[in-house]
Motif scaffolding. Sequence first.
Motif, short mmCIF file in Angstrom:
data_model
loop_
_atom_site.label_atom_id
_atom_site.label_comp_id
_atom_site.label_asym_id
_atom_site.label_seq_id
_atom_site.Cartn_x
_atom_site.Cartn_y
_atom_site.Cartn_z
N ASP A 32 0.83 -1.19 0.00
CA ASP A 32 0.00 0.00 0.00
C ASP A 32 0.88 1.26 0.00
O ASP A 32 1.88 1.33 0.71
N TYR A 33 0.48 2.26 -0.78
CA TYR A 33 1.25 3.50 -0.90
C TYR A 33 1.43 4.20 0.45
O TYR A 33 2.55 4.56 0.82
N ASP A 34 0.34 4.39 1.18
CA ASP A 34 0.42 5.08 2.47
C ASP A 34 1.29 4.32 3.47
O ASP A 34 2.07 4.92 4.21
N GLU A 35 1.17 3.01 3.47
CA GLU A 35 2.00 2.21 4.36
C GLU A 35 3.47 2.33 3.97
O GLU A 35 4.34 2.41 4.83
N CYS A 36 3.73 2.35 2.68
CA CYS A 36 5.11 2.49 2.22
C CYS A 36 5.72 3.81 2.71
O CYS A 36 6.85 3.85 3.18
N LEU A 37 4.95 4.89 2.61
CA LEU A 37 5.45 6.18 3.10
C LEU A 37 5.66 6.17 4.60
O LEU A 37 6.65 6.74 5.10
N GLN A 38 4.76 5.54 5.34
CA GLN A 38 4.92 5.45 6.79
C GLN A 38 6.17 4.66 7.15
O GLN A 38 6.95 5.07 8.01
N LEU A 39 6.37 3.53 6.47
CA LEU A 39 7.56 2.72 6.73
C LEU A 39 8.83 3.48 6.37
O LEU A 39 9.85 3.39 7.07
#
Length: 72
Positions: A32-39
């Motif tokens: 997921d895009y948002d999860e990638c940015l959070q990670l």
Amino acid sequence: MTGYVVVVERDESGGYSTWSPDLPGCVAAAADYDECLQLMTEAVRMHVDGLREDGDPVPLPTAYAALVVPAA
């Protein structure tokens, strides 16, 4: 406020990966895009903290913007 630019790429499986031109080896990936940015946010913080703990220099951000240029 200064910060590190990250590049987000879509992979062949439909997920996302990200990396920073100023922090070699600092990467993240997720479906997921948002999860990638959070990670990646967490990875950047951990990477910089690790450099400091090891007594290594923390590179200053050199990239300051990103632009998406549409294909002709």
